[in-house]
Design an enzyme around this catalytic site. Structure first.
Site, short mmCIF file in Angstrom:
data_model
loop_
_atom_site.label_atom_id
_atom_site.label_comp_id
_atom_site.label_asym_id
_atom_site.label_seq_id
_atom_site.Cartn_x
_atom_site.Cartn_y
_atom_site.Cartn_z
N ASP B 399 0.87 -1.18 0.00
CA ASP B 399 0.00 0.00 0.00
C ASP B 399 0.91 1.23 0.00
OD1 ASP B 399 -1.62 2.14 0.64
OD2 ASP B 399 -2.88 1.00 2.03
N HIS B 400 0.90 1.97 -1.10
CA HIS B 400 1.85 3.07 -1.26
C HIS B 400 1.54 4.25 -0.32
CE1 HIS B 400 5.21 4.98 -2.98
NE2 HIS B 400 5.09 4.56 -4.23
#
Ligand SMILES: Cc1ncc(C[n+]2csc(CCOP(=O)(O)OP(=O)(O)O)c2C)c(N)n1
Ligand SMILES: [Mg+2]
Lengths: 370, 427
Positions: B399-400
């Site tokens: 999850d950036h």
């Protein structure tokens, strides 16, 4: 016009503390007040009996919902003292305006529990004739019954009836505009109303501290009438205080706010999952026998030597029978005729509605609605 | 003796299904009215169901883990003839309130059935015959009473294609008649499914997977990194452990427990990988405990059993837990706790087929999912030579919002190093 209606100068000055002084700092009836109230052993046993019956009916309501016999159930366990104490404190000539959770009040008024359940089965909008029982319909929109009750009470006053009106609501309802307008109106017009706040500390998932700054009971002062906060798990206190408040209202001294503090021990309704917003530990302080309305009442009876096993067993037995009878009445209930949607709104229905009804009737005959 | 079937009611308002968590009674048991018979989990709550009848349990229509549709049978109880059938059995009693959720024939979705529904009642719209007063191509809101809508729906009539003869164009029951014959034929039309299509119902597990993946794909900004690791040492270690005299002698011992151990060790160095994005609190919540979900293919679809507190477990304990959980998952017998509470997930993409690697979707709301491809011989540069050595691809999807590429790369480094020097994994 207002003068004759709303001025009771002596009430405003003299009586403000008389009701508040019935209870001590813990919200319990003081020994003197208990003596003065002179609640007999039989009366106390009747309070006990109705609480036991109503708790059993509540349990059966939950069962019936889980079995698909009811669409919804709003448990009232924890409210027994508030509802039974208040309902039995009112005279049969008085009126009660309940909210949706006041099932036990309805039972105390003699309404057949199985019939009441037809509401939660979606068969009826209100299962009783309010005039027959002097018991208004259950109200779902939060707080709207409060102005109804006040308006009705002012009407009684116009008619010079010796009638008090009890209105039930949760603490969440005290955030609504309706509630404040009704409180204000009642104060100004000295309406013969007993406002009973069943403070169970939760409005669905909203805790009372996020609902109200300060205390509910103190709000009465702002509207110019007395308020009293009672321990809502002690039925004798609720009974004696509400009885005194109703008497006060009937005698023309104006409204009283009674805040009954207890706890909602179950989910808000069967559509709610309280584990998402409160923990078991939150319930712990309210689970002991010292907070159980029924246990507390039994203890008071024991102190009076008015409680024994024979009595307790007989009451429990009666509760079983009434739960079973309630189930049978409910499952035997039939859906209303579709045309009944046109009833009960207009005393004299307008022509357009009659036309619709006729059209509907003929389409039923052709299509067979079921 | 009358048999009474209890159909799952709508336990909340507008629920369509519930999952059986556990049975509190067995076939053959005698039950009393209101005795708790099972626990089910709905979208709203975990609920105990009290028996609506007294009698002897004859059939449990679903197993723990199964999704049951509202209106589908849950239990069959044989009632003694003398008992006053209190609840729903007799014909005169109107049906229990089964809610207004699902259309189509309710059924239990067990793993045996795989959720395949050959043409549910609500699936297909039948076009009205051409001789009717149809107005093709005219899109408009049709005025009709609920009754008319109901009859139209039952007969598969498209109301938009009908010109009503009632006041203001309102469609009346008679108008339907001219389209589809006399009202008396009120039986629902058999639904038709195109010959070359099979309709697969998406209730139950498939629906849950769909919702979860949709959320993952549309709300989490994913990025993926890949790396190949050399599995020579790992293969040798595994052979040693399960070889004669080894602690796992005679056992299957897959690579999965090694992957889990390596993952735990890498997370301990990079705890941020073991976190989730808290939408409401607008915060990153880093978990102290490491609970590893194992994406598991079952007949019913993807299930993710969770090894709780894997950081506190030895290699042997992890291996044993996997051996316990995976068969339960395949049998659909996981309890709710074993399916929830994970903090990071492994997907063994090489286990199901000849797959080297893939870009997995995160098991929301976790921060990271790690995919392991098949271990097989690969051309590997060793010194100046190319040798055939066992190896596998690792893919890490992150999850950036939580993790940047460099952090993921360092995490990958720790993971690869752990797997290439695996002795520390089994300590
Ligand atoms: C006007 C209105 N707003 C919202 C709701 C939804 N609702 C139903 S009950 C409830 C909470 C009421 O809490 P409280 O007054 O404390 O009564 P309790 O249910 O706790 O007895 C709410 C918000 C409603 N019924 N009516
Ligand atoms: Mg409340």
């Amino acid at each position: 016009m207002a003068k004759a209606l709303h001025t009771h100068p002596q009430a405003r000055e003299g009586d403000d503390n008389s009701i508040g002084s019935l209870v001590d700092a813990h919200g319990l009836l003081t020994p003197e007040a208990e003596r003065d109230a002179a609640v007999s052993d039989d009366q106390l046993r009747e309070l006990y009996r109705m609480m036991v019956i109503c708790r059993r009916l509540d349990q059966e309501g939950l069962n019936l919902q889980r079995q698909g016999e009811l669409g919804l159930w709003g448990p009232y366990v924890g409210h027994e003292a508030a509802q039974v104490g208040a309902a039995l404190a009112m005279e049969s000539t008085d009126w009660i305006f309940p909210y949706y959770r006041d099932f036990a009040m309805a039972v105390c008024r003699g309404i057949d529990p199985g019939n009441i359940l037809t509401i939660f089965r979606g068969l009826t909008h209100g299962a009783w004739n309010p005039y027959e029982y002097r018991f208004a319909p259950f109200i779902i929109p939060v707080g709207t019954q409060v102005p109804h009750a006040v308006g009705f009470a002012v009407g009684c006053k116009f008619d010079h009836e010796q009638t008090a009106v009890l209105v039930g609501f949760g603490e969440g309802a005290t955030s609504t505009g309706d509630w404040h307008e009704a409180m204000n109106f009642a104060g100004v017009f000295q309406a013969p109303v007993v406002f009973l706040c069943e403070n169970n500390q939760w409005a669905i998932s909203v805790p009372v501290e996020e609902q109200i700054a300060g205390r509910i009971v103190d709000r009465a002062a702002g509207y110019g009438f007395p308020g009293v906060r009672v321990d809502g798990t002690d039925v004798l206190t609720v009974y004696a205080v509400v009885r005194a408040a109703a008497q006060h209202a009937r005698q023309g001294h104006g409204p009283v706010l009674v805040e009954s503090v207890a706890y909602r021990l179950q989910a808000h309704t069967t559509s709610d999952d309280p584990t998402r917003y409160r923990t078991d530990a939150d319930l712990d302080p309210w689970k002991g026998s010292d907070k159980d309305p029924i246990e507390r009442c039994a203890e008071r009876l024991r102190q009076r030597n008015a409680y024994d096993d024979t009595f307790a067993v007989a009451v429990a037995q009666e509760a079983e029978e009434r739960a079973s009878a309630m189930r049978q009445t409910l499952v035997a209930a039939r859906p209303p005729h579709p045309e009944s949607v046109f009833d009960l709104v207009f005393a004299n229905p307008p022509a357009s509605l009659m036309r619709e009804r006729d059209e509907f009737t003929s389409s039923l005959e052709q299509g067979g609605a079921e | 003796m009358p048999m009474s079937q209890f159909l799952l009611p709508d336990l909340g308002e507008g629920l369509e299904e519930a999952q059986v968590v556990q049975w509190l009674v067995d076939v053959g048991d005698i039950v009393q009215l209101n005795q708790p018979i099972c626990q089910v989990e709905t979208a709203k709550a975990l609920v105990d169901i009290p028996s609506p009848f007294a009698g002897t349990v004859r059939v449990l229509h679903a197993q723990p883990g199964d999704m049951v549709l509202v209106g589908a049978p849950l239990i069959t109880i044989e009632q003694p003839r003398t008992s006053p059938a209190p609840a729903t059995s007799d014909e005169e009693h109107p049906p229990v309130l089964v809610g207004y959720g699902a259309g189509g024939p309710p059924q239990t979705f067990s793993r045996r059935r795989r959720g395949v529904d050959h043409g549910g009642a609500s699936a297909v719209t039948v076009t009205p015959p051409p001789e009717a007063t149809a107005v093709p191509g005219v899109e408009r809101e049709s005025k009709a009473s609920p009754l008319v809508r109901k009859i139209a729906q039952e007969r598969g009539i498209d109301l938009a294609a009908i010109r009503g003869t009632g006041p203001g164009g309102r469609i009346r029951v008679e108008d339907l008649e001219s389209v589809a014959g006399p009202v008396a034929v009120a039986a629902p039309q058999p639904t038709t499914t195109a010959e070359d299509e099979e309709r697969i119902s998406t209730v139950g597990l498939r629906k849950a997977i769909a919702a979860k993946m949709m959320k993952s794909a549309t709300t989490i900004p994913h990025f993926v990194e890949y790396s190949l690791f050399d599995a020579t040492n790992l293969s040798a270690l595994r052979d040693r452990l399960r070889g004669e005299g080894g602690p796992f002698a005679g056992q299957r011992l897959t690579f999965l427990p090694f992957f889990v151990r390596a993952l735990v060790a890498a997370v301990q160095v990079h705890p941020i990988m073991n976190s989730r994005w808290d939408e409401e609190g607008n915060a990153i919540v880093v978990k102290r405990s490491i609970s590893v979900g194992i994406a598991t293919d079952t007949e019913r679809g993807l299930v993710v059993p969770v090894i709780h507190n894997a950081h506190a477990m030895s290699f042997g304990e992890i291996a044993a837990e996997i051996e316990r959980l995976v068969p339960l998952a395949r049998a659909g017998k996981l309890d709710v706790r074993s399916m929830t509470g994970g903090s990071i997930t492994i997907t063994n993409v090489g286990a199901a087929g000849p797959v080297d690697t893939g870009a997995p979707l995160i098991n929301a709301p976790e921060a990271c999912v790690v995919g392991f491809g098949a271990i097989k011989l690969r051309p590997t540069v060793v010194g100046e030579q190319v040798l055939a050595r066992p190896g596998a691809w690792i893919s890490i999807a992150c999850d950036h919002r939580i993790v940047d590429g460099a952090t993921a790369a360092q995490f990958m480094g720790a993971l690869v190093s752990g797997l290439e020097n695996p002795d520390s994994l089994i300590q």
